[in-house]
Design an enzyme around this catalytic site. Structure first.
Site, mmCIF file in Angstrom:
data_model
loop_
_atom_site.group_PDB
_atom_site.id
_atom_site.type_symbol
_atom_site.label_atom_id
_atom_site.label_comp_id
_atom_site.label_asym_id
_atom_site.label_seq_id
_atom_site.Cartn_x
_atom_site.Cartn_y
_atom_site.Cartn_z
ATOM 1 N N ASP A 24 35.809 22.441 46.202
ATOM 2 C CA ASP A 24 36.371 23.543 46.986
ATOM 3 C C ASP A 24 37.535 22.959 47.798
ATOM 4 O O ASP A 24 37.351 21.939 48.486
ATOM 5 C CB ASP A 24 35.260 24.060 47.924
ATOM 6 C CG ASP A 24 35.698 25.255 48.757
ATOM 7 O OD1 ASP A 24 36.910 25.467 48.913
ATOM 8 O OD2 ASP A 24 34.807 25.958 49.267
ATOM 9 N N TYR A 73 48.951 37.739 51.630
ATOM 10 C CA TYR A 73 49.052 36.710 50.590
ATOM 11 C C TYR A 73 50.442 36.056 50.619
ATOM 12 O O TYR A 73 50.574 34.820 50.613
ATOM 13 C CB TYR A 73 48.778 37.369 49.237
ATOM 14 C CG TYR A 73 49.125 36.566 48.010
ATOM 15 C CD1 TYR A 73 48.237 35.622 47.497
ATOM 16 C CD2 TYR A 73 50.327 36.774 47.331
ATOM 17 C CE1 TYR A 73 48.542 34.905 46.353
ATOM 18 C CE2 TYR A 73 50.645 36.066 46.186
ATOM 19 C CZ TYR A 73 49.755 35.134 45.701
ATOM 20 O OH TYR A 73 50.057 34.430 44.565
ATOM 21 N N PHE A 86 55.631 55.696 38.470
ATOM 22 C CA PHE A 86 56.193 56.292 39.681
ATOM 23 C C PHE A 86 57.711 56.199 39.623
ATOM 24 O O PHE A 86 58.257 55.134 39.370
ATOM 25 C CB PHE A 86 55.623 55.590 40.925
ATOM 26 C CG PHE A 86 54.125 55.772 41.011
ATOM 27 C CD1 PHE A 86 53.583 56.896 41.625
ATOM 28 C CD2 PHE A 86 53.260 54.842 40.432
ATOM 29 C CE1 PHE A 86 52.207 57.079 41.675
ATOM 30 C CE2 PHE A 86 51.881 55.025 40.486
ATOM 31 C CZ PHE A 86 51.352 56.146 41.105
ATOM 32 N N ARG A 144 61.335 44.084 36.406
ATOM 33 C CA ARG A 144 60.607 42.901 36.892
ATOM 34 C C ARG A 144 60.891 41.769 35.896
ATOM 35 O O ARG A 144 61.236 42.013 34.746
ATOM 36 C CB ARG A 144 59.091 43.159 36.943
ATOM 37 C CG ARG A 144 58.677 44.243 37.914
ATOM 38 C CD ARG A 144 58.825 43.775 39.363
ATOM 39 N NE ARG A 144 58.477 44.847 40.310
ATOM 40 C CZ ARG A 144 59.345 45.732 40.798
ATOM 41 N NH1 ARG A 144 60.618 45.697 40.433
ATOM 42 N NH2 ARG A 144 58.963 46.655 41.664
ATOM 43 N N GLU A 190 58.623 51.398 47.550
ATOM 44 C CA GLU A 190 58.679 50.787 46.208
ATOM 45 C C GLU A 190 59.928 49.902 46.121
ATOM 46 O O GLU A 190 61.016 50.323 46.542
ATOM 47 C CB GLU A 190 58.783 51.917 45.169
ATOM 48 C CG GLU A 190 58.484 51.501 43.786
ATOM 49 C CD GLU A 190 56.999 51.684 43.416
ATOM 50 O OE1 GLU A 190 56.700 51.485 42.266
ATOM 51 O OE2 GLU A 190 56.182 52.004 44.277
HETATM 52 N N1 NAD Z 1 50.065 34.554 37.880
HETATM 53 C C1 NAD Z 1 51.168 34.917 38.541
HETATM 54 O O1 NAD Z 1 51.953 35.750 38.087
HETATM 55 C C2 NAD Z 1 51.490 34.269 39.869
HETATM 56 C C3 NAD Z 1 52.567 34.789 40.607
HETATM 57 C C4 NAD Z 1 52.882 34.189 41.809
HETATM 58 C C5 NAD Z 1 52.185 33.076 42.262
HETATM 59 N N2 NAD Z 1 51.127 32.608 41.540
HETATM 60 C C6 NAD Z 1 50.416 31.428 42.066
HETATM 61 O O2 NAD Z 1 50.207 30.510 41.004
HETATM 62 C C7 NAD Z 1 48.978 29.818 41.173
HETATM 63 C C8 NAD Z 1 48.107 30.007 39.947
HETATM 64 O O3 NAD Z 1 47.888 31.400 39.770
HETATM 65 P P1 NAD Z 1 46.921 31.975 38.642
HETATM 66 O O4 NAD Z 1 47.536 33.240 38.190
HETATM 67 O O5 NAD Z 1 46.599 30.911 37.673
HETATM 68 O O6 NAD Z 1 45.642 32.333 39.533
HETATM 69 P P2 NAD Z 1 44.087 32.234 39.138
HETATM 70 O O7 NAD Z 1 43.392 33.102 40.144
HETATM 71 O O8 NAD Z 1 43.865 32.502 37.707
HETATM 72 O O9 NAD Z 1 43.740 30.699 39.422
HETATM 73 C C9 NAD Z 1 43.500 30.206 40.715
HETATM 74 C C10 NAD Z 1 42.369 29.219 40.627
HETATM 75 O O10 NAD Z 1 42.096 28.765 41.959
HETATM 76 C C11 NAD Z 1 40.701 28.556 42.053
HETATM 77 N N3 NAD Z 1 40.258 28.618 43.449
HETATM 78 C C12 NAD Z 1 40.125 29.702 44.232
HETATM 79 N N4 NAD Z 1 39.594 29.352 45.412
HETATM 80 C C13 NAD Z 1 39.378 28.016 45.371
HETATM 81 C C14 NAD Z 1 38.841 27.079 46.285
HETATM 82 N N5 NAD Z 1 38.386 27.459 47.490
HETATM 83 N N6 NAD Z 1 38.775 25.794 45.922
HETATM 84 C C15 NAD Z 1 39.200 25.373 44.685
HETATM 85 N N7 NAD Z 1 39.706 26.213 43.772
HETATM 86 C C16 NAD Z 1 39.807 27.540 44.106
HETATM 87 C C17 NAD Z 1 40.082 29.699 41.245
HETATM 88 O O11 NAD Z 1 38.738 29.394 40.857
HETATM 89 C C18 NAD Z 1 41.052 29.815 40.085
HETATM 90 O O12 NAD Z 1 40.592 29.083 38.961
HETATM 91 C C19 NAD Z 1 48.384 30.359 42.469
HETATM 92 O O13 NAD Z 1 48.803 29.547 43.525
HETATM 93 C C20 NAD Z 1 49.032 31.721 42.603
HETATM 94 O O14 NAD Z 1 49.074 32.136 43.956
HETATM 95 C C21 NAD Z 1 50.749 33.188 40.358
#
Ligand code: NAD
Length: 303
Positions: free
Chosen positions: A50, A137, A196, A203, A264
């Site tokens: 964690d 966030y 909408f 995007r 929006e």
């Molecule tokens: N997917 C997108 O389009 C997008 C867009 C902007 C930013 N992000 C950022 O990219 C990164 C990856 O995103 P993703 O889409 O793979 O998200 P995801 O939710 O699939 O993966 C995040 C991972 O973090 C782990 N996690 C959560 N809490 C935790 C904790 N307390 N300790 C350890 N691990 C923990 C989860 O188990 C999960 O496997 C993140 O930082 C997210 O904020 C993603």
């Protein structure tokens, strides 16, 4: 050349799975970590941890040369539980940064979000665009960008921050609430789409396989201490996306147009000049190809 050890947090998540897959394919030494049970089933080094368990995080980072931070609590949880979201996204990141500092890691690669920008004043959006985060966030993501910069200025910790635009592809589950798996599910279930306004707002959809390639390059190259947009620079409108997704699946979409909602945001596209300057390339998978690969993964894996 010395083999690097790359510690990847959030390795069980959507982007994490793709990044780990790429690094393993390239023969890199990876320590994958996540709070989830080991999804790699013992095939690679895995540390269940964690990010809020500070001591544990110090253990996981020990011996690492590069740290990839992809662990996060998602946007949806920030709406209901801003405190829990803040803890994982800010305190968890600080634990990782402190561990990286203690063990003299070469570089931390952090995953930020284009939503730190909030109000889009011009397009394409470059890295100097003013930031006005509009969700808890995005506030946490922006705070981490600033903490990381401060850790560099104060302690000399090297970093690279990728600001993700809309990332999509294999391992993004239909339960994530993300747009493209959601479109897939709606089209498969012949559900209506509510659009909408006229659906012309764009995007920047970026294929995760390209993102994983950039992570590999960022680890290998001496690129550091910058924020870099991770997008294609080529926006697609929601209507274009619905049409392309329907064509890919060979179904007819049902679209219900609704009045635009207040607040929006209009078009939102990445300025990719910095990405290209640093890496000599930008994400190259077309939306059509990316959707094909994503949908075939969803066909095979969606529960
Ligand atoms: N997917 C997108 O389009 C997008 C867009 C902007 C930013 N992000 C950022 O990219 C990164 C990856 O995103 P993703 O889409 O793979 O998200 P995801 O939710 O699939 O993966 C995040 C991972 O973090 C782990 N996690 C959560 N809490 C935790 C904790 N307390 N300790 C350890 N691990 C923990 C989860 O188990 C999960 O496997 C993140 O930082 C997210 O904020 C993603």
């Amino acid at each position: 050349m010395k083999l690097l050890t790359i510690v990847v947090f959030g390795a069980a998540g959507f982007v994490g799975r793709n990044v780990v897959e790429k690094l393993v394919k390239e023969g890199e030494r990876v320590v994958a970590s996540d709070i989830a049970e080991d999804p790699f089933k013992g095939k690679i080094t895995y540390q269940k941890a964690d990010v809020l368990d500070r001591e544990r995080i110090f253990d996981v980072v020990k011996g690492g040369d590069v740290v990839v931070d992809l662990a996060a609590s998602p946007l949806v949880s920030s709406l209901e539980d801003a405190v829990g979201n803040m803890k994982v996204n800010i305190e968890g990141t600080l634990n990782i940064l402190d561990a990286a500092r203690k063990w003299k890691v070469n570089k931390v690669i952090y995953s930020s979000a284009s939503s730190v920008v909030g109000n889009v004043k011009y397009n394409p959006v470059d890295e100097e665009h003013p930031c006005y985060p509009k969700t808890a966030y995005a506030v946490a993501k922006k705070a981490c960008e600033d903490y990381i910069r401060v850790y560099n200025e104060t302690f000399g910790l090297n970093y690279l921050i990728f600001r993700f635009f809309n990332i999509y592809g294999p391992w993004q589950s239909t339960k994530s609430g993300a747009l493209i798996p959601n479109f897939y599910q709606r089209l498969r279930q012949n559900q209506e789409f509510q659009v909408f306004g006229d659906g012309s707002n764009t995007r920047d959809f970026t294929y995760v396989g390209d993102v994983a390639d950039f992570y590999y390059s960022a680890i290998k190259q001496d690129v550091k201490n910058l924020v870099v947009n991770m997008g294609t620079g080529q926006g697609a409108s929601i209507i274009e996306l619905i049409k392309l997704a329907s064509k890919t699946l060979g179904v007819e979409p049902r679209i219900a147009y609704k009045p635009s909602r207040p607040g929006e945001i209009g078009n939102f596209e990445a300025d990719t000049r910095r990405l290209v300057k640093l890496f000599g390339k930008k994400p190259s998978t077309s939306l059509e190809d990316g959707l094909k690969r994503t949908f075939s993964w969803l066909e095979a894996n969606a529960s």
